[in-house]
Design a protein around this motif. Sequence first.
Motif, mmCIF file in Angstrom:
data_model
loop_
_atom_site.group_PDB
_atom_site.id
_atom_site.type_symbol
_atom_site.label_atom_id
_atom_site.label_comp_id
_atom_site.label_asym_id
_atom_site.label_seq_id
_atom_site.Cartn_x
_atom_site.Cartn_y
_atom_site.Cartn_z
ATOM 1 N N ASN A 109 0.854 -1.182 0.000
ATOM 2 C CA ASN A 109 0.000 0.000 0.000
ATOM 3 C C ASN A 109 0.895 1.239 0.000
ATOM 4 O OD1 ASN A 109 -1.591 2.240 1.058
ATOM 5 N ND2 ASN A 109 -3.155 0.730 1.587
ATOM 6 N N ASP A 110 0.747 2.089 -0.996
ATOM 7 C CA ASP A 110 1.654 3.236 -1.125
ATOM 8 C C ASP A 110 1.595 4.181 0.074
ATOM 9 O OD1 ASP A 110 -0.853 4.285 -1.667
ATOM 10 O OD2 ASP A 110 -0.364 5.035 -3.665
ATOM 11 N N LEU A 111 0.427 4.343 0.676
ATOM 12 C CA LEU A 111 0.298 5.211 1.845
ATOM 13 C C LEU A 111 1.088 4.658 3.031
ATOM 14 C CD1 LEU A 111 -0.957 7.459 3.585
ATOM 15 C CD2 LEU A 111 -2.976 5.994 3.856
ATOM 16 N N ILE A 112 0.922 3.363 3.291
ATOM 17 C CA ILE A 112 1.516 2.748 4.473
ATOM 18 C C ILE A 112 3.012 2.523 4.299
ATOM 19 C CG2 ILE A 112 1.507 0.654 5.909
ATOM 20 C CD1 ILE A 112 -1.520 0.453 5.230
ATOM 21 N N MET A 113 3.409 2.055 3.109
ATOM 22 C CA MET A 113 4.785 1.596 2.918
ATOM 23 C C MET A 113 5.719 2.641 2.305
ATOM 24 S SD MET A 113 4.793 -1.318 4.265
ATOM 25 C CE MET A 113 6.361 -1.994 3.726
ATOM 26 N N TRP A 114 5.165 3.724 1.753
ATOM 27 C CA TRP A 114 6.031 4.708 1.090
ATOM 28 C C TRP A 114 5.778 6.122 1.604
ATOM 29 C CZ3 TRP A 114 4.769 8.184 -3.285
ATOM 30 C CH2 TRP A 114 5.892 8.872 -3.755
ATOM 31 N N ALA A 115 4.585 6.646 1.373
ATOM 32 C CA ALA A 115 4.334 8.052 1.651
ATOM 33 C C ALA A 115 4.517 8.407 3.123
ATOM 34 C CB ALA A 115 2.926 8.425 1.189
ATOM 35 N N LYS A 116 4.041 7.545 4.026
ATOM 36 C CA LYS A 116 4.135 7.838 5.454
ATOM 37 C C LYS A 116 5.314 7.154 6.136
ATOM 38 C CE LYS A 116 -0.299 9.435 7.048
ATOM 39 N NZ LYS A 116 -1.320 9.322 8.122
ATOM 40 N N ALA A 117 5.880 6.166 5.492
ATOM 41 C CA ALA A 117 6.921 5.371 6.156
ATOM 42 C C ALA A 117 8.339 5.830 5.839
ATOM 43 C CB ALA A 117 6.765 3.902 5.771
ATOM 44 N N ASN A 118 8.484 6.752 4.898
ATOM 45 C CA ASN A 118 9.811 7.228 4.486
ATOM 46 C C ASN A 118 10.692 6.094 3.963
ATOM 47 O OD1 ASN A 118 9.333 9.972 5.233
ATOM 48 N ND2 ASN A 118 9.682 9.423 7.367
ATOM 49 N N ASN A 119 10.052 5.106 3.356
ATOM 50 C CA ASN A 119 10.792 4.016 2.722
ATOM 51 C C ASN A 119 11.088 4.355 1.267
ATOM 52 O OD1 ASN A 119 10.915 2.094 4.837
ATOM 53 N ND2 ASN A 119 8.771 1.556 4.487
ATOM 54 N N PRO A 120 12.143 3.793 0.701
ATOM 55 C CA PRO A 120 12.343 3.910 -0.743
ATOM 56 C C PRO A 120 11.292 3.084 -1.477
ATOM 57 C CG PRO A 120 13.953 2.409 0.192
ATOM 58 C CD PRO A 120 13.222 3.019 1.353
ATOM 59 N N PRO A 121 10.974 3.422 -2.726
ATOM 60 C CA PRO A 121 9.937 2.688 -3.463
ATOM 61 C C PRO A 121 10.185 1.191 -3.536
ATOM 62 C CG PRO A 121 10.550 4.685 -4.629
ATOM 63 C CD PRO A 121 11.524 4.534 -3.515
ATOM 64 N N GLY A 122 11.454 0.796 -3.573
ATOM 65 C CA GLY A 122 11.772 -0.621 -3.715
ATOM 66 C C GLY A 122 11.249 -1.484 -2.593
ATOM 67 N N VAL A 123 10.945 -0.889 -1.440
ATOM 68 C CA VAL A 123 10.391 -1.665 -0.335
ATOM 69 C C VAL A 123 9.051 -2.290 -0.734
ATOM 70 C CG1 VAL A 123 9.407 -1.474 1.993
ATOM 71 C CG2 VAL A 123 11.613 -0.429 1.467
ATOM 72 N N ILE A 124 8.283 -1.576 -1.542
ATOM 73 C CA ILE A 124 7.000 -2.125 -1.985
ATOM 74 C C ILE A 124 7.223 -3.351 -2.860
ATOM 75 C CG2 ILE A 124 4.976 -1.657 -3.426
ATOM 76 C CD1 ILE A 124 4.937 1.151 -2.318
ATOM 77 N N PHE A 125 8.206 -3.289 -3.755
ATOM 78 C CA PHE A 125 8.488 -4.473 -4.571
ATOM 79 C C PHE A 125 8.952 -5.638 -3.711
ATOM 80 C CE2 PHE A 125 11.534 -7.179 -6.803
ATOM 81 C CZ PHE A 125 10.697 -7.725 -7.762
ATOM 82 N N GLU A 126 9.833 -5.368 -2.757
ATOM 83 C CA GLU A 126 10.312 -6.439 -1.888
ATOM 84 C C GLU A 126 9.156 -7.076 -1.117
ATOM 85 O OE1 GLU A 126 13.243 -4.670 0.589
ATOM 86 O OE2 GLU A 126 14.563 -4.121 -1.081
ATOM 87 N N SER A 127 8.263 -6.255 -0.597
ATOM 88 C CA SER A 127 7.110 -6.769 0.135
ATOM 89 C C SER A 127 6.192 -7.563 -0.781
ATOM 90 C CB SER A 127 6.335 -5.613 0.776
ATOM 91 O OG SER A 127 7.131 -4.927 1.705
ATOM 92 N N PHE A 128 5.976 -7.026 -1.992
ATOM 93 C CA PHE A 128 5.132 -7.740 -2.946
ATOM 94 C C PHE A 128 5.740 -9.095 -3.295
ATOM 95 C CE2 PHE A 128 4.056 -8.987 -7.269
ATOM 96 C CZ PHE A 128 2.668 -8.970 -7.229
ATOM 97 N N LYS A 129 7.025 -9.117 -3.602
ATOM 98 C CA LYS A 129 7.682 -10.361 -4.000
ATOM 99 C C LYS A 129 7.616 -11.406 -2.888
ATOM 100 C CE LYS A 129 12.093 -12.256 -5.640
ATOM 101 N NZ LYS A 129 12.124 -13.320 -4.607
ATOM 102 N N ASP A 130 7.929 -10.997 -1.663
ATOM 103 C CA ASP A 130 7.902 -11.958 -0.555
ATOM 104 C C ASP A 130 6.488 -12.489 -0.319
ATOM 105 O OD1 ASP A 130 10.598 -11.641 -0.197
ATOM 106 O OD2 ASP A 130 10.435 -10.341 1.559
ATOM 107 N N THR A 131 5.520 -11.584 -0.361
ATOM 108 C CA THR A 131 4.131 -12.013 -0.169
ATOM 109 C C THR A 131 3.681 -12.926 -1.301
ATOM 110 O OG1 THR A 131 3.654 -9.913 0.945
ATOM 111 C CG2 THR A 131 1.776 -11.211 0.197
ATOM 112 N N PHE A 132 3.979 -12.504 -2.525
ATOM 113 C CA PHE A 132 3.594 -13.303 -3.691
ATOM 114 C C PHE A 132 4.215 -14.688 -3.610
ATOM 115 C CE2 PHE A 132 4.102 -15.026 -7.890
ATOM 116 C CZ PHE A 132 2.949 -14.686 -8.573
#
Length: 288
Positions: A195-218
Amino acid sequence: MSFARPDRSNWKLPDSARIAVSVNLALEAFRHKSQLTLEARPGKTDHFSLSYAEYGARAGIWRILDLLDELGLKASMSTNGKAAELYPDAVRAVAQAGHEVVGHGWENDVLNEDADPEKELEEIRRVTEAIASAAGVRPVGWTSPGSAGSQNTLDLLAGEGYIWNGDQANDDLPYSVPTKNGPMMILPRVNMPQNDLIMWAKANNPPGVIFESFKDTFDELYAEGRKGSPKWVEIVLHAHMGGRPTLIPTVRRCIAYARQHEGVWFPRKGDIARWAAGIEGIDLGARA
């Protein structure tokens, strides 16, 4: 109307898919401030924050539509009634492209209370009318702002002809619940790590964190699907956040990774609800 009851012991996806991957969008409008604000004074309207949200209709949703067209995907879009009223061209473009438009309250920073079901029913009807007017299609799904529905929300939605709701976070499979006005299919939130709000916009994470989370979950869910227990994963893109150029390459990576695997279903959320409910004849593209 009665829904088939999904059974974990024999839950399957269409064509024996091993996993479902959906994309959920959000086009939102606010009264005082959006999710990102620079204004600390209680009750003070943050005009910068409102302008940040307006980016979604002015630029973000169009970039996301181009991306979905490029990827050949159909998504669902949670839409505030006020956003449908303010940005009808954007909402209609989403619907005309074959994406599902979903009810999402009137203003995203104003919630309903348990003690006033009449006010909430009036809002549901107002939102439904605004979306149908802008999109040319009537929504059949609803997710409350912040998934913060009241104790009356499911009863009211069922009475107004909705078939699914996304306000819960208590499972990773759809399930049906009874209401005073018939059954409601619940599509639990399976999107927190993507979720871009939770994992990027508010978390100060780099965008790649979303891919890493998606890949592990997938990977974990795909392995479960190969063993005969298919699940569902979702990416969430708020038009005023995920519609900025920073996240678009990450979404491409996520979808490209999923497409490296066999047996992946890419539905809209309403498609999942209809499949889980065992119902036919609810056309997400029916004219309002």
